[in-house]
Every structure is written in structure tokens, then in C-alpha cells.
Write an enzyme that holds these catalytic residues in place. Sequence first.
Site, PDB file in Angstrom:
ATOM      1  N   ARG A 170       4.428  -1.685 -11.045  1.00 44.54           N
ATOM      2  CA  ARG A 170       4.515  -1.458 -12.480  1.00 44.54           C
ATOM      3  C   ARG A 170       5.978  -1.259 -12.880  1.00 44.54           C
ATOM      4  O   ARG A 170       6.776  -0.727 -12.117  1.00 44.54           O
ATOM      5  CB  ARG A 170       3.717  -0.206 -12.870  1.00 44.54           C
ATOM      6  CG  ARG A 170       2.213  -0.409 -12.852  1.00 44.54           C
ATOM      7  CD  ARG A 170       1.483   0.837 -13.273  1.00 44.54           C
ATOM      8  NE  ARG A 170       1.649   1.893 -12.296  1.00 44.54           N
ATOM      9  CZ  ARG A 170       2.466   2.934 -12.423  1.00 44.54           C
ATOM     10  NH1 ARG A 170       3.195   3.084 -13.527  1.00 44.54           N
ATOM     11  NH2 ARG A 170       2.555   3.829 -11.476  1.00 44.54           N
TER      12      ARG A 170
ATOM     13  N   TYR B  44       1.945  -8.933 -11.828  1.00 41.07           N
ATOM     14  CA  TYR B  44       1.539  -7.982 -10.787  1.00 41.07           C
ATOM     15  C   TYR B  44       0.714  -6.805 -11.301  1.00 41.07           C
ATOM     16  O   TYR B  44       1.096  -6.153 -12.280  1.00 41.07           O
ATOM     17  CB  TYR B  44       2.788  -7.417 -10.087  1.00 41.07           C
ATOM     18  CG  TYR B  44       2.473  -6.805  -8.736  1.00 41.07           C
ATOM     19  CD1 TYR B  44       2.458  -7.589  -7.585  1.00 41.07           C
ATOM     20  CD2 TYR B  44       2.164  -5.457  -8.615  1.00 41.07           C
ATOM     21  CE1 TYR B  44       2.145  -7.050  -6.356  1.00 41.07           C
ATOM     22  CE2 TYR B  44       1.846  -4.912  -7.385  1.00 41.07           C
ATOM     23  CZ  TYR B  44       1.841  -5.709  -6.256  1.00 41.07           C
ATOM     24  OH  TYR B  44       1.524  -5.173  -5.039  1.00 41.07           O
TER      25      TYR B  44
ATOM     26  N   LYS C 266      -4.692  -0.117 -16.189  1.00 40.22           N
ATOM     27  CA  LYS C 266      -3.890   0.949 -16.783  1.00 40.22           C
ATOM     28  C   LYS C 266      -3.735   0.757 -18.295  1.00 40.22           C
ATOM     29  O   LYS C 266      -3.741   1.714 -19.058  1.00 40.22           O
ATOM     30  CB  LYS C 266      -2.513   1.026 -16.107  1.00 40.22           C
ATOM     31  CG  LYS C 266      -2.606   1.318 -14.602  1.00 40.22           C
ATOM     32  CD  LYS C 266      -3.316   2.624 -14.326  1.00 40.22           C
ATOM     33  CE  LYS C 266      -3.886   2.740 -12.941  1.00 40.22           C
ATOM     34  NZ  LYS C 266      -3.047   3.239 -11.890  1.00 40.22           N
TER      35      LYS C 266
ATOM     36  N   HIS D 144      -6.620   9.312 -15.083  1.00 42.92           N
ATOM     37  CA  HIS D 144      -6.183   8.661 -13.841  1.00 42.92           C
ATOM     38  C   HIS D 144      -6.773   9.435 -12.664  1.00 42.92           C
ATOM     39  O   HIS D 144      -6.070  10.155 -11.962  1.00 42.92           O
ATOM     40  CB  HIS D 144      -4.646   8.675 -13.807  1.00 42.92           C
ATOM     41  CG  HIS D 144      -4.028   7.828 -12.735  1.00 42.92           C
ATOM     42  ND1 HIS D 144      -2.765   8.082 -12.233  1.00 42.92           N
ATOM     43  CD2 HIS D 144      -4.477   6.736 -12.074  1.00 42.92           C
ATOM     44  CE1 HIS D 144      -2.475   7.177 -11.308  1.00 42.92           C
ATOM     45  NE2 HIS D 144      -3.481   6.356 -11.189  1.00 42.92           N
TER      46      HIS D 144
ATOM     47  N   CYS E  53      -0.529   8.725  -4.223  1.00 43.59           N
ATOM     48  CA  CYS E  53      -0.587  10.100  -3.708  1.00 43.59           C
ATOM     49  C   CYS E  53      -1.953  10.453  -3.139  1.00 43.59           C
ATOM     50  O   CYS E  53      -2.252  11.634  -2.948  1.00 43.59           O
ATOM     51  CB  CYS E  53      -0.196  11.087  -4.791  1.00 43.59           C
ATOM     52  SG  CYS E  53       1.562  11.017  -5.190  1.00 43.59           S
TER      53      CYS E  53
ATOM     54  N   ASP F 240      -9.665   5.331  -8.963  1.00 41.58           N
ATOM     55  CA  ASP F 240      -8.430   5.330  -9.760  1.00 41.58           C
ATOM     56  C   ASP F 240      -8.600   5.836 -11.196  1.00 41.58           C
ATOM     57  O   ASP F 240      -7.694   6.474 -11.714  1.00 41.58           O
ATOM     58  CB  ASP F 240      -7.839   3.918  -9.794  1.00 41.58           C
ATOM     59  CG  ASP F 240      -6.354   3.896 -10.169  1.00 41.58           C
ATOM     60  OD1 ASP F 240      -5.575   4.641  -9.547  1.00 41.58           O
ATOM     61  OD2 ASP F 240      -5.989   3.161 -11.100  1.00 41.58           O
TER      62      ASP F 240
ATOM     63  N   ARG G  24      -0.695  -4.407  -1.873  1.00 46.04           N
ATOM     64  CA  ARG G  24      -2.034  -3.950  -2.284  1.00 46.04           C
ATOM     65  C   ARG G  24      -3.129  -4.901  -1.831  1.00 46.04           C
ATOM     66  O   ARG G  24      -2.883  -6.070  -1.531  1.00 46.04           O
ATOM     67  CB  ARG G  24      -2.079  -3.823  -3.809  1.00 46.04           C
ATOM     68  CG  ARG G  24      -1.050  -2.826  -4.366  1.00 46.04           C
ATOM     69  CD  ARG G  24      -1.668  -1.739  -5.157  1.00 46.04           C
ATOM     70  NE  ARG G  24      -0.716  -0.677  -5.480  1.00 46.04           N
ATOM     71  CZ  ARG G  24      -1.083   0.535  -5.885  1.00 46.04           C
ATOM     72  NH1 ARG G  24      -2.358   0.843  -5.990  1.00 46.04           N
ATOM     73  NH2 ARG G  24      -0.181   1.449  -6.156  1.00 46.04           N
TER      74      ARG G  24
HETATM   75  P1  GTP Z   1      -2.617   4.383  -6.680  1.00 46.16           P
HETATM   76  O1  GTP Z   1      -3.531   3.270  -6.358  1.00 46.16           O
HETATM   77  O2  GTP Z   1      -1.193   3.967  -6.782  1.00 46.16           O
HETATM   78  O3  GTP Z   1      -3.033   5.147  -7.897  1.00 46.16           O
HETATM   79  O4  GTP Z   1      -2.586   5.365  -5.390  1.00 46.16           O
HETATM   80  P2  GTP Z   1      -3.608   6.412  -4.760  1.00 46.16           P
HETATM   81  O5  GTP Z   1      -3.453   7.730  -5.441  1.00 46.16           O
HETATM   82  O6  GTP Z   1      -4.966   5.839  -4.692  1.00 46.16           O
HETATM   83  O7  GTP Z   1      -3.014   6.610  -3.285  1.00 46.16           O
HETATM   84  P3  GTP Z   1      -3.599   6.172  -1.846  1.00 46.16           P
HETATM   85  O8  GTP Z   1      -4.896   6.859  -1.528  1.00 46.16           O
HETATM   86  O9  GTP Z   1      -3.590   4.704  -1.775  1.00 46.16           O
HETATM   87  O10 GTP Z   1      -2.500   6.772  -0.873  1.00 46.16           O
HETATM   88  C1  GTP Z   1      -1.194   6.323  -0.880  1.00 46.16           C
HETATM   89  C2  GTP Z   1      -0.441   6.788   0.311  1.00 46.16           C
HETATM   90  O11 GTP Z   1      -0.632   8.197   0.550  1.00 46.16           O
HETATM   91  C3  GTP Z   1      -0.865   6.094   1.590  1.00 46.16           C
HETATM   92  O12 GTP Z   1       0.288   5.719   2.294  1.00 46.16           O
HETATM   93  C4  GTP Z   1      -1.627   7.129   2.338  1.00 46.16           C
HETATM   94  O13 GTP Z   1      -1.550   6.928   3.703  1.00 46.16           O
HETATM   95  C5  GTP Z   1      -0.986   8.441   1.893  1.00 46.16           C
HETATM   96  N1  GTP Z   1      -1.960   9.557   1.949  1.00 46.16           N
HETATM   97  C6  GTP Z   1      -3.178   9.581   1.373  1.00 46.16           C
HETATM   98  N2  GTP Z   1      -3.851  10.727   1.658  1.00 46.16           N
HETATM   99  C7  GTP Z   1      -3.013  11.461   2.435  1.00 46.16           C
HETATM  100  C8  GTP Z   1      -3.122  12.754   3.058  1.00 46.16           C
HETATM  101  O14 GTP Z   1      -4.125  13.459   2.964  1.00 46.16           O
HETATM  102  N3  GTP Z   1      -2.028  13.182   3.769  1.00 46.16           N
HETATM  103  C9  GTP Z   1      -0.892  12.413   3.897  1.00 46.16           C
HETATM  104  N4  GTP Z   1       0.124  12.915   4.598  1.00 46.16           N
HETATM  105  N5  GTP Z   1      -0.770  11.185   3.338  1.00 46.16           N
HETATM  106  C10 GTP Z   1      -1.801  10.723   2.619  1.00 46.16           C
HETATM  107  C1  SPV Z   2      -0.953   2.898  -9.906  1.00 52.34           C
HETATM  108  O1  SPV Z   2       0.236   2.604  -9.884  1.00 52.34           O
HETATM  109  O2  SPV Z   2      -1.360   4.049 -10.215  1.00 52.34           O
HETATM  110  C2  SPV Z   2      -1.971   1.899  -9.514  1.00 52.34           C
HETATM  111  C3  SPV Z   2      -1.536   0.518  -9.289  1.00 52.34           C
HETATM  112  O3  SPV Z   2      -3.151   2.229  -9.431  1.00 52.34           O
HETATM  113  S1  SPV Z   2      -1.394  -0.425 -10.741  1.00 52.34           S
HETATM  114  O4  SPV Z   2      -2.697  -0.984 -11.050  1.00 52.34           O
HETATM  115  O5  SPV Z   2      -0.427  -1.490 -10.485  1.00 52.34           O
HETATM  116  O6  SPV Z   2      -0.974   0.413 -11.830  1.00 52.34           O
HETATM  117 MN    MN Z   3      -3.463   4.465  -9.887  1.00 49.13          MN
END
Ligand code: GTP
Ligand code: SPV
Ligand code: MN
Length: 602
Positions: free
Chosen positions: A72, A214, A223, A243, A267, A290, A383
Site C-alpha cells: 500500500r 497491488y 481496504k 481492521h 502484526c 482482516d 502475499r
Molecule cells: P495484514 O494482512 O498486513 O493485515 O497482516 P496480519 O496482521 O494478518 O499479520 P500476519 O498474521 O500475516 O503476520 C505477519 C507477520 O507477523 C508474520 O511474519 C508472522 O510470522 C509474524 N507473527 C504473527 N504472529 C506472531 C506471534 O505470535 N509472534 C511473533 N513473534 N511473530 C508473529
Molecule cells: C494490510 O496492509 O493491512 C493488508 C494488505 O491487509 S492490503 O490489502 O494490501 O492492504
Molecule cells: Mn490488513
Amino acid sequence: MGSTTTHAKLQQWVKEMADLCQPDSIYWCDGSKAEYDKFVKTLIDSGLAIKLNEKTRPGCVLFKSDASDVARVENRTYIAAKTQDAAGPTNNWMDPAILKEEMKALYKGCMKGRTMYVIPFSMGPIGSNIAKIGVELTDSEYVVINMHVMTRVGQKVLDVLGANGEYVPCMHSVGKPLAAGEKDNGKWPCAPIEKKYISHFPEERTIWSYGSGYGGNALLGKKCLALRIASVIARDEGWLAEHMLILGITNPKGEKKYVAAAFPSACGKTNLAMLIPTIPGWKVETIGDDIAWMKFGADGRLYAINPEAGFFGVAPGTSMDSNPNAMHSIEKNTIFTNVALTADKDVWWEGIGYNAPGKLIDWNGNEWEEGKSDKPAAHPNARFTAPANQCPAIAPEWENPAGVPISAILFGGRRPSTVPLVHQATSWNHGVFLGSIVGSEVTAAALDVKAGTVRRDPFAMLPFCGYHMGDYFAHWIKIGQKSTADKLPKIFFVNWFRKTKEGKWLWPGYGENSRVLKWVFERASGEGKAQESAIGYLPTEDAIDTAGLNVSAEDMKELLKINKAEWLTEIETIKEHYAKFGNRIPKELNDELAALVARLNK
Ligand code: GTP
Ligand code: SPV
Ligand code: MN
């Protein structure tokens, strides 16, 4: 093939946009499997997609985007409300009339040599009274196939729309017209950064995106519609567009509760939503990873639906150890973007859980060898796009149009210090305060913010709130006044990312987060042991189930510690953060801040 409509206003809008963008042809998407397959084939034939190994990754393709188009673009994202004040201090604002003139100049002729696709889509189960319909116009087949997975597309949506139903117009172009005879030649089409625009017109409930192909920049249901535009609609109608992941958790007695959680991008939402508990007898099921739309039911409880139909998840770090359910979700019918390619046409990324099988082609298309190349093979924001129903942990009720009743809301972010593993708000307003101060070390999910520094990301909505963030805080306070404490979700703050002074994670995370969910479950049931602290309820020393957990007693103590000096520093940065919103910070939140300061200094 294709779809048809009797909706005169929609036909008129498509015609107007086609007159402006001058595509070679117009195609109305029907959302069928045949259509999906046809576009995948077109994309493979044109060299934009690589077909992956049919034996090991059936129905899967890989895309490599342009280096300028990998996440983004927050500094090119606009909330073009009528006044700058309506957009507030955290959004980029432009006068809508000026922005439209600027963008019209770019849209003029921008689809030459391409087809304009009309994608009627539903966010939420088709026909449900909480679903919202959008129509995306795009010149990208990549967008078409991703929208097929991420939303519900096709004739059925137009049928629900009828002759004069309401829809959100979502205009998109990659911003790369083709001259006569010119082809993409396998090169990801997009415009340079300074010509990318992700624009929202909240009063008109319209989205105009240009120059990026993207993710959230281009898949406009996500979003742009389901958060930025929906947050404005939610404010006006008295509900919440957030979110947040949604999960169902069942205890060994078979009692089930639902939890929603807001963490900033990258995160851990997808990971928590698909978690496999390490504690015996507990089960977690996925509703969404999400976005959550939450509305009050007749019983005064908040019910959440996942408006999406797929996962657009972060690949790096996803492994059979960290997230087996995600790994199973992406075994087939998955679109990969910016991961690395192996010699036998499979995918690989950093943190996939095994060494690269020989030489790879990295996300840039260059040869890559583990240990020899200094750059990552997969882009950190690479992704996967996968259908939600492929997740082994998907809850049977995930498409229930009535939604699921939420018992707990979690906020969290990446905080190497200060913030304990978990604490609970003492009231709804205190919980809103916790949401308002969410902060996180910045990740790779956005292109233009410096990774590694902590930034405030209230409610994980900083890049996604379609109006003044101070008014958004006030909206959350108001939501709490619409019901009673016994019916409202309990609010918690979690932090999986606290580190030792040496920079090592104190908490193993992932499946072990079930231990925290267990405490949350118990607290939401009116059980679970807690002690009051300056920042809220903390678990007592024996409250978190640590049976079989490989964390030392000292580390456990550290994880739950509140360091007064750190919190006094935190207060200063919260004050700076609040100062940005001036008198738009609701009185209730200033009171919460003052009470926190008083408790810390007691
Ligand atoms: P968006 O799709 O961008 O909104 O991200 P998201 O919040 O769904 O994050 P996602 O679950 O994909 O995690 C992103 C990163 O955080 C990855 O590299 C994971 O490995 C790491 N991660 C997730 N959960 C944990 C955890 O409990 N501990 C640690 N240390 N890392 C974590
Ligand atoms: C985020 O950035 O929080 C995502 C990926 O879930 S995107 O759909 O590109 O915003
Ligand atoms: Mn997201």
C-alpha cells in the site's frame, strides 16, 4: 459468458468511465470458474503469471510485481472529503474537485489497448442485509482474478442490485495504456509512485484508484470499500467497520465464544485467526483474518461478519510451525505475488520452515542462492490470495449473514518494551482508550513508512479510517452507550512481541497465544483470575495456563511486568499523539488518560 444488468445508472457510469479511459472493449464479469480459468490462462500466456507445478501446487500461479508496486502507498492515499477537517489530521486530504480534475487527466485514454472489466462484487454473503455491493472497473486481469477470490463476484450480485439498487463505484486503472501493437511482455503494468493515487470520496461513497495493481491499492473491496468508505457509513448508521480478525474459540466443555482482534498490518491477525491451540481440549476456528463489520443485534450484543471471501495474507514467516492452517489453505487454487520460485516450480520464502531447495528465482526475477544473496528471495510484503473455504479451520458459520456474537475485542501491536503480554480494560471507555493508543513497530505492509520505529496506529485503523480520527474515537465511545456492560465485548490489549534487552522474543507466540486466549475466554465468562494495576486488570501470577510451556518463570514475570519509568515515557508520547487531535479527543478519553497518570503516580 459475462453478466448483464438493467441498472441504468450503473450502465451510464460504465459508459462515462469507458468514454474517459477509452478501453478497446468492455467485459462484464460473471464470477464463474470458467471465467477465472480463462483469465489465469490469459495471464500465463502473456508472461505476467507463471503457472506453478500442477502436482505440488495445483491451480496456483505466481506473479512478480514492479519494484514500485509492492505494498500500500499511504502517502498517495487520499480522503477527499469536502473539507480537510472532515478527513482529519491523520489522512492525506485534497479538495475533491481538484483531485478529480488531476485524476481525470490521468484516466483520459489510460485503458487504450486494454479491456475494461466490470466486476460486480458483494462484501458479505450475497443478498444478506448487512452486505454491501460494489462495482469495480479495472483494466487488470490480475485484479479480476484476485477479486474472484477475495469477494463474491458476478451475475448474482447484479440480480440483487436490480434496476436501481445502491452500489459503491470503484474505479481502477493500472495507469499503463498500450500503444497500437504494444504488449506488456511479462512486465507488471503500473504507473510511477508519484502518479499513483488511491482516492476516496466519502460523501459520494466513491473510490478512484490509479497507477497501482497491488493489494489494497487495487482490490478495492478490501481496504478502500470495507474500511475507508464503510467506516464513514458505519459512523452514520451506528455500527463498526474495523481492521479486525474474527475467531471462534471453544473450551474443553464445548462452550464457544467469539473474539475480534485489531492488530496493525503484518502484526499477526492471520496467524491468530488460524491458530492451533497448544493447550489440550481447546479449539480455534477462523471466521475472518482482516476485516470485521460489527452491528448490534436485537439482544444488545455486537455481531460480526467477515465481509471478505478470501485471505490476502503475508507469505514470509508463514510455515508449518507458525501457521499450518494457512499452509494448507494455500496448497491449491492460490495466487502468489512476489514470493520466490523454485526450480521445480514451487514457491519459497524466508521463514517457510525449510531451506531453499537449490537455486531460486527471487521476486525480482533474478537468480538467488541461499547464503550467497544478501537480499531476501521473497519481498517482505509478498502475499498469497487464497479462498477462505480452503482453510481447514474455517468455522462452519463463517458465512452466516447474521454474524457471530463478539465476547471479547483485543488490541495489539509490536511493542518490544513497556506493554505486557496481556491486560484487560476496566470498562468500555477504558477499552476505547486502549484502542486509541495502539502503537507498533512499523512493518513492510506499507511502502512509505520507516520500518522499525514505533508509530501510533489507533485501533490499527490509522491508514484505513475514512474520516477524522478524533470523531472515530467519539463514535466508539457512543457505541458503548448503546448497550450495557454485560452485553458489550470485554476489551483486552495483547503484545506477543516484547523483547529482552538482548533483543530476543520473550514470548514464543503463534499457537502458544492460545494460553492468552484461554484467559480472555475465562475473563469474558466472568472467571479468570486478575489483579488491578495502574494500566488495567493483569492476570495474577498463576492465571495464565503455563503447563508444558517452555518459558522460564523469570521471563513470564518480565512479560507481565509494568515498569513505571517506561509507562511515564509512554504517557508523554500518548500526550503528543492526542495533541494531534486537539479538542476532537472525546472528554471520556482525556479523563481516562488523566486517571492513568494519577494511578501511575500513586
Ligand atoms: P495484514 O494482512 O498486513 O493485515 O497482516 P496480519 O496482521 O494478518 O499479520 P500476519 O498474521 O500475516 O503476520 C505477519 C507477520 O507477523 C508474520 O511474519 C508472522 O510470522 C509474524 N507473527 C504473527 N504472529 C506472531 C506471534 O505470535 N509472534 C511473533 N513473534 N511473530 C508473529
Ligand atoms: C494490510 O496492509 O493491512 C493488508 C494488505 O491487509 S492490503 O490489502 O494490501 O492492504
Ligand atoms: Mn490488513
